[in-house]
Design a protein around this motif. Sequence first.
Motif, PDB file in Angstrom:
ATOM      1  N   ARG A 134       0.818  -1.221   0.000  1.00 32.95           N
ATOM      2  CA  ARG A 134       0.000   0.000   0.000  1.00 32.95           C
ATOM      3  C   ARG A 134       0.851   1.270   0.000  1.00 32.95           C
ATOM      4  O   ARG A 134       0.304   2.379  -0.031  1.00 32.95           O
ATOM      5  N   HIS A 135       2.183   1.113   0.011  1.00 41.48           N
ATOM      6  CA  HIS A 135       3.031   2.291  -0.241  1.00 41.48           C
ATOM      7  C   HIS A 135       2.796   2.823  -1.650  1.00 41.48           C
ATOM      8  O   HIS A 135       2.948   4.014  -1.895  1.00 41.48           O
ATOM      9  N   ALA A 136       2.472   1.918  -2.573  1.00 44.08           N
ATOM     10  CA  ALA A 136       2.212   2.341  -3.954  1.00 44.08           C
ATOM     11  C   ALA A 136       0.952   3.201  -3.951  1.00 44.08           C
ATOM     12  O   ALA A 136      -0.076   2.812  -3.411  1.00 44.08           O
ATOM     13  N   GLY A 137       1.030   4.378  -4.557  1.00 45.21           N
ATOM     14  CA  GLY A 137      -0.128   5.272  -4.631  1.00 45.21           C
ATOM     15  C   GLY A 137      -0.314   6.158  -3.418  1.00 45.21           C
ATOM     16  O   GLY A 137      -1.165   7.047  -3.434  1.00 45.21           O
ATOM     17  N   PRO A 152      13.844  -2.180  -2.002  1.00 42.33           N
ATOM     18  CA  PRO A 152      14.130  -0.935  -2.725  1.00 42.33           C
ATOM     19  C   PRO A 152      13.854  -1.042  -4.231  1.00 42.33           C
ATOM     20  O   PRO A 152      13.396  -0.069  -4.837  1.00 42.33           O
ATOM     21  N   LEU A 153      14.106  -2.200  -4.826  1.00 38.06           N
ATOM     22  CA  LEU A 153      13.857  -2.328  -6.278  1.00 38.06           C
ATOM     23  C   LEU A 153      12.359  -2.259  -6.566  1.00 38.06           C
ATOM     24  O   LEU A 153      11.915  -1.639  -7.529  1.00 38.06           O
ATOM     25  N   TRP A 154      11.563  -2.896  -5.700  1.00 41.77           N
ATOM     26  CA  TRP A 154      10.100  -2.806  -5.852  1.00 41.77           C
ATOM     27  C   TRP A 154       9.652  -1.356  -5.682  1.00 41.77           C
ATOM     28  O   TRP A 154       8.845  -0.838  -6.479  1.00 41.77           O
ATOM     29  N   ALA A 155      10.195  -0.681  -4.670  1.00 35.87           N
ATOM     30  CA  ALA A 155       9.768   0.701  -4.391  1.00 35.87           C
ATOM     31  C   ALA A 155      10.184   1.651  -5.508  1.00 35.87           C
ATOM     32  O   ALA A 155       9.463   2.602  -5.823  1.00 35.87           O
ATOM     33  N   ALA A 156      11.351   1.388  -6.135  1.00 37.17           N
ATOM     34  CA  ALA A 156      11.769   2.238  -7.252  1.00 37.17           C
ATOM     35  C   ALA A 156      10.756   2.126  -8.386  1.00 37.17           C
ATOM     36  O   ALA A 156      10.440   3.107  -9.057  1.00 37.17           O
ATOM     37  N   ALA A 157      10.219   0.926  -8.587  1.00 38.86           N
ATOM     38  CA  ALA A 157       9.282   0.696  -9.696  1.00 38.86           C
ATOM     39  C   ALA A 157       7.849   1.118  -9.362  1.00 38.86           C
ATOM     40  O   ALA A 157       7.070   1.418 -10.267  1.00 38.86           O
ATOM     41  N   HIS A 158       7.476   1.127  -8.073  1.00 45.56           N
ATOM     42  CA  HIS A 158       6.061   1.320  -7.721  1.00 45.56           C
ATOM     43  C   HIS A 158       5.759   2.524  -6.845  1.00 45.56           C
ATOM     44  O   HIS A 158       4.594   2.889  -6.677  1.00 45.56           O
ATOM     45  N   VAL A 159       6.777   3.119  -6.239  1.00 47.74           N
ATOM     46  CA  VAL A 159       6.523   4.267  -5.359  1.00 47.74           C
ATOM     47  C   VAL A 159       7.267   5.504  -5.887  1.00 47.74           C
ATOM     48  O   VAL A 159       6.688   6.577  -6.023  1.00 47.74           O
ATOM     49  N   GLN A 160       8.551   5.317  -6.220  1.00 56.13           N
ATOM     50  CA  GLN A 160       9.374   6.446  -6.682  1.00 56.13           C
ATOM     51  C   GLN A 160       8.879   6.991  -8.020  1.00 56.13           C
ATOM     52  O   GLN A 160       9.178   8.139  -8.363  1.00 56.13           O
ATOM     53  N   THR A 161       8.092   6.192  -8.755  1.00 54.34           N
ATOM     54  CA  THR A 161       7.512   6.656 -10.018  1.00 54.34           C
ATOM     55  C   THR A 161       6.569   7.841  -9.785  1.00 54.34           C
ATOM     56  O   THR A 161       6.316   8.622 -10.693  1.00 54.34           O
ATOM     57  N   ASP A 162       6.048   7.989  -8.547  1.00 50.63           N
ATOM     58  CA  ASP A 162       5.154   9.107  -8.224  1.00 50.63           C
ATOM     59  C   ASP A 162       5.875  10.284  -7.581  1.00 50.63           C
ATOM     60  O   ASP A 162       5.235  11.296  -7.269  1.00 50.63           O
ATOM     61  N   GLY A 163       7.157  10.143  -7.277  1.00 52.93           N
ATOM     62  CA  GLY A 163       7.866  11.242  -6.625  1.00 52.93           C
ATOM     63  C   GLY A 163       8.916  10.721  -5.669  1.00 52.93           C
ATOM     64  O   GLY A 163       9.297   9.547  -5.710  1.00 52.93           O
ATOM     65  N   CYS A 164       9.358  11.616  -4.787  1.00 55.02           N
ATOM     66  CA  CYS A 164      10.491  11.316  -3.920  1.00 55.02           C
ATOM     67  C   CYS A 164      10.190  10.185  -2.938  1.00 55.02           C
ATOM     68  O   CYS A 164       9.074  10.066  -2.439  1.00 55.02           O
ATOM     69  N   VAL A 165      11.193   9.354  -2.695  1.00 54.77           N
ATOM     70  CA  VAL A 165      11.120   8.363  -1.609  1.00 54.77           C
ATOM     71  C   VAL A 165      12.270   8.611  -0.641  1.00 54.77           C
ATOM     72  O   VAL A 165      13.312   9.152  -1.004  1.00 54.77           O
ATOM     73  N   GLN A 166      12.044   8.199   0.591  1.00 53.55           N
ATOM     74  CA  GLN A 166      13.051   8.329   1.640  1.00 53.55           C
ATOM     75  C   GLN A 166      13.288   6.958   2.254  1.00 53.55           C
ATOM     76  O   GLN A 166      12.339   6.206   2.484  1.00 53.55           O
ATOM     77  N   PHE A 206      17.672   3.403  -5.995  1.00 55.66           N
ATOM     78  CA  PHE A 206      16.941   4.674  -6.066  1.00 55.66           C
ATOM     79  C   PHE A 206      17.660   5.747  -6.883  1.00 55.66           C
ATOM     80  O   PHE A 206      17.231   6.907  -6.906  1.00 55.66           O
ATOM     81  N   ALA A 207      18.768   5.366  -7.577  1.00 57.11           N
ATOM     82  CA  ALA A 207      19.591   6.370  -8.270  1.00 57.11           C
ATOM     83  C   ALA A 207      18.853   7.066  -9.417  1.00 57.11           C
ATOM     84  O   ALA A 207      19.195   8.184  -9.792  1.00 57.11           O
ATOM     85  N   GLY A 208      17.816   6.418  -9.970  1.00 58.38           N
ATOM     86  CA  GLY A 208      17.146   6.983 -11.136  1.00 58.38           C
ATOM     87  C   GLY A 208      16.058   7.991 -10.821  1.00 58.38           C
ATOM     88  O   GLY A 208      15.434   8.542 -11.739  1.00 58.38           O
ATOM     89  N   GLY A 209      15.797   8.249  -9.551  1.00 55.15           N
ATOM     90  CA  GLY A 209      14.709   9.171  -9.205  1.00 55.15           C
ATOM     91  C   GLY A 209      15.045   9.953  -7.951  1.00 55.15           C
ATOM     92  O   GLY A 209      16.119   9.773  -7.365  1.00 55.15           O
ATOM     93  N   PRO A 210      14.118  10.827  -7.522  1.00 59.53           N
ATOM     94  CA  PRO A 210      14.389  11.619  -6.318  1.00 59.53           C
ATOM     95  C   PRO A 210      14.423  10.726  -5.072  1.00 59.53           C
ATOM     96  O   PRO A 210      13.523   9.914  -4.859  1.00 59.53           O
ATOM     97  N   HIS A 211      15.466  10.904  -4.255  1.00 58.91           N
ATOM     98  CA  HIS A 211      15.698  10.027  -3.106  1.00 58.91           C
ATOM     99  C   HIS A 211      16.322  10.821  -1.968  1.00 58.91           C
ATOM    100  O   HIS A 211      17.219  11.635  -2.200  1.00 58.91           O
ATOM    101  N   VAL A 212      15.854  10.558  -0.766  1.00 61.80           N
ATOM    102  CA  VAL A 212      16.486  11.066   0.453  1.00 61.80           C
ATOM    103  C   VAL A 212      16.986   9.838   1.197  1.00 61.80           C
ATOM    104  O   VAL A 212      16.178   8.970   1.566  1.00 61.80           O
TER     105      VAL A 212
END
Length: 344
Positions: free
Chosen positions: A251-254, A272-286, A312-318
Amino acid sequence: MGEGKRLLRALAGEVQRVPPVWLMRQAGRYLPEYRATRARAGDFLSLCYTPDLAAEVTMQPVRRFGLDGAILFADILLVAQALGARLWFAEGEGPRLSPVATAADIARLRPAADIHDTLAPVYATVGRVARDLPPGVALIGFAGAPWTVATYMIAGRGTPGQGPAHALKRAEPALLDRLIERLAEATVEYLAAQAGAGAEVVMLFDSWAGSLAGADFDRYAVAPVRAIVAALKARFPGLPVIAFPRGAGPRHAGFSRTTGADCISLDQGVDPLWAAAHVQTDGCVQGNLDPALLVAGGAPLELATRAILAAFAGGPHVFNLGHGLTPEARPEHVAELVALVRGG
Ligand code: CP3
């Protein structure tokens, strides 16, 4: 490269070769200088309510490690206290509160507009840190999300599985709704006052979001956070919000779309690989290093850190942990981690 504070740039969606880094619970008992200041304060709550000392412990990890963010030193349960619950910390046992679990208890809570009498010292801490912050470091304010704060208020303490809060949800859902609503109002007041005093980012800690299933997750972890984000952004349009629905799994996705949060903080249970594909696509992840790795350090710390950076190198990351630093963490391993993130 862009101008301004690196943490704020990441939250605005900028992809950086080296992500900004700060750590949940970066001030705390693992640092000898924290233990010394806490001893001067006498107890944890006096430390939270003494602006000079709270500002000092806020700055200690920033000074020692050169982090990109300073998080206000306070606690998520101060809001419960400001609403009228009694709060104390039993040494070695965690928080205790006078339970708020009946219609009469909830009716006795103070109005949200009255929390500032109790919380004024916290805003003074924010002002002091804002004044003394090194350039480039962003000041993070925070509050607990309503569900997590409610779990402590209902039980009067931390509880495995948040049983008492779930029991109230089943027995008297209208009461829980009322408590959540009161907490959401107070949280908007609290975070708006922090922003007014100089907080540049705010984070909502929903440590127990993961115990909510199905429609309960939408009702208690999504809806109140969405309401808080909307109200804050109406008052402070440029204020970035980080949401931390710990344990939310898929449920992190969306979650950033449904709540309006600018960044989603991920616990260490998220791949992290799942989150890069399903969460970071919408914006920054930490996130989301396992804080246990800061105890022993060494190769496991280095491997996991590199895997998170690469994912997470391909998108916004903290860069951050998946949960707070523990008292057993070693300061030298934290220094190593920061060097690794920065390219060491
Ligand atoms: O991150 C930071 O450095 C900022 C300060 C901060 C504290 N608590 C200081 C603290 C923040 C952001 C929190 C959040 C918080 N507090 C949460 C949400 C995050 C999470 O950990 O899930 C929760 C659930 C609380 C409630 C709370 N406060 C508990 C359960 C405890 C006891 C556990 C413990 O470690 O002793 C606290 C106490 C607390 N809050 C300490 C600190 C540094 C330890 C107090 C001490 O000095 O003895």
